[in-house]
Design a protein around this motif. Structure first.
Motif, PDB file in Angstrom:
ATOM      1  N   PHE A   1     -87.882  54.362  63.020  1.00 24.09           N
ATOM      2  CA  PHE A   1     -86.741  53.503  62.715  1.00 24.09           C
ATOM      3  C   PHE A   1     -87.225  52.293  61.944  1.00 24.09           C
ATOM      4  CE2 PHE A   1     -85.383  55.812  66.467  1.00 24.09           C
ATOM      5  CZ  PHE A   1     -84.085  56.174  66.138  1.00 24.09           C
ATOM      6  N   ARG A   2     -86.340  51.741  61.135  1.00 29.59           N
ATOM      7  CA  ARG A   2     -86.564  50.474  60.442  1.00 29.59           C
ATOM      8  C   ARG A   2     -85.407  49.570  60.835  1.00 29.59           C
ATOM      9  NH1 ARG A   2     -86.986  51.669  54.284  1.00 29.59           N
ATOM     10  NH2 ARG A   2     -87.656  49.496  54.249  1.00 29.59           N
ATOM     11  N   THR A   3     -85.674  48.272  60.941  1.00 25.70           N
ATOM     12  CA  THR A   3     -84.637  47.335  61.354  1.00 25.70           C
ATOM     13  C   THR A   3     -84.472  46.244  60.310  1.00 25.70           C
ATOM     14  OG1 THR A   3     -85.077  47.753  63.685  1.00 25.70           O
ATOM     15  CG2 THR A   3     -83.891  45.736  63.176  1.00 25.70           C
TER      16      THR A   3
ATOM     17  N   GLU B   1     -90.150  46.599  63.315  1.00 24.53           N
ATOM     18  CA  GLU B   1     -89.540  47.445  64.334  1.00 24.53           C
ATOM     19  C   GLU B   1     -90.325  47.268  65.629  1.00 24.53           C
ATOM     20  OE1 GLU B   1     -87.253  49.200  66.346  1.00 24.53           O
ATOM     21  OE2 GLU B   1     -86.622  49.554  64.284  1.00 24.53           O
TER      22      GLU B   1
ATOM     23  N   GLU C   1     -85.715  42.971  56.037  1.00 21.66           N
ATOM     24  CA  GLU C   1     -86.316  43.853  57.033  1.00 21.66           C
ATOM     25  C   GLU C   1     -87.178  43.037  57.978  1.00 21.66           C
ATOM     26  OE1 GLU C   1     -88.365  47.216  55.426  1.00 21.66           O
ATOM     27  OE2 GLU C   1     -88.614  48.126  57.414  1.00 21.66           O
TER      28      GLU C   1
ATOM     29  N   TYR D   1     -78.497  54.147  62.033  1.00 20.71           N
ATOM     30  CA  TYR D   1     -78.472  54.727  63.371  1.00 20.71           C
ATOM     31  C   TYR D   1     -77.544  53.918  64.274  1.00 20.71           C
ATOM     32  CZ  TYR D   1     -80.110  56.904  67.654  1.00 20.71           C
ATOM     33  OH  TYR D   1     -80.168  57.587  68.846  1.00 20.71           O
TER      34      TYR D   1
ATOM     35  N   ASN E   1     -90.929  52.267  68.397  1.00 22.23           N
ATOM     36  CA  ASN E   1     -89.957  52.946  67.524  1.00 22.23           C
ATOM     37  C   ASN E   1     -90.449  53.138  66.094  1.00 22.23           C
ATOM     38  OD1 ASN E   1     -88.203  53.040  69.671  1.00 22.23           O
ATOM     39  ND2 ASN E   1     -87.010  51.281  68.991  1.00 22.23           N
TER      40      ASN E   1
ATOM     41  N   SER F   1     -80.230  49.180  62.603  1.00 26.81           N
ATOM     42  CA  SER F   1     -81.322  50.138  62.768  1.00 26.81           C
ATOM     43  C   SER F   1     -81.063  51.344  61.878  1.00 26.81           C
ATOM     44  CB  SER F   1     -81.421  50.592  64.223  1.00 26.81           C
ATOM     45  OG  SER F   1     -81.767  49.499  65.045  1.00 26.81           O
TER      46      SER F   1
END
Length: 190
Positions: free
Chosen positions: A132-134, A124, A121, A165, A128, A145
């Motif tokens: 959302f997590r990236t 973000e 991870e 997403y 966002n 995402s």
């Protein structure tokens, strides 16, 4: 083949390409592989997007007399969750089969980890977070995402926390470092 077209998403995250087409490929190269059925948007004759439904490819150029230069691509996975689902490109369905309306990140991450493909991870973009997590694959420079929580953004009601997403590339090490700086230097993930 991995069920529910997980193999496709695993290939994209592992290779940083869609059927071998990456951000550096020309519009003609991408059309040759994905086909001529796309929507095209050109902005100020300097930016272009070809939208195939699930996949989108972007190019830019300094002036109208120069060739297009690849910028990035994205897979708009969230579009599959809409009641009137977008059609998946014929070439993708022919190779990978049926695409489900949702992609659970946990399952994708687990299958990639078995192949030795980590997805740590990263912070973000502040605007966002925490919606959302990236997650990032450093070798292929692909980011995934994931819905972190519902609220601020209008997302399909069919998406749940933990659903993918979108998938996009490239996300460079420099961008990841910028994100870490913007997040106050805190490191997320390992």
């Amino acid at each position: 083949m991995t069920p529910y077209s997980l193999a496709f998403y695993m290939d994209v995250v592992t290779t940083g390409t869609v059927l071998g087409m990456g951000p550096a490929n020309s519009p003609d190269d991408v059309t040759e592989v994905l086909g001529p059925d796309f929507g095209e948007n050109v902005f100020n004759n300097r930016s272009m997007c070809r939208d195939y439904g699930l996949a989108e490819f972007y190019w830019d150029r300094a002036s109208a007399d120069l060739p297009w230069s690849g910028h990035h691509f994205s897979l708009q996975v969230h579009r599959l969750a809409y009641p009137n689902r977008i059609p998946v490109e014929d070439v993708l369905r022919a190779r990978y089969g049926r695409f489900t309306p949702r992609l659970r990140f946990e399952k994708l991450q687990r299958l990639l980890a078995r192949r030795g493909v980590p997805l740590p991870e990263i912070p973000e973009i502040p605007a966002n977070a925490p919606y959302f997590r990236t997650f990032w694959q450093p070798d292929s420079r692909v980011a995934v995402s994931v819905i972190g929580m519902h609220g601020k953004y209008s997302t399909p009601e069919n998406l749940r926390v933990g659903d993918v997403y979108k998938i996009h590339a490239p996300v460079t090490a420099e961008e990841v470092e910028w994100r870490r700086t913007q997040a106050g230097g805190a490191r997320i993930g390992h």
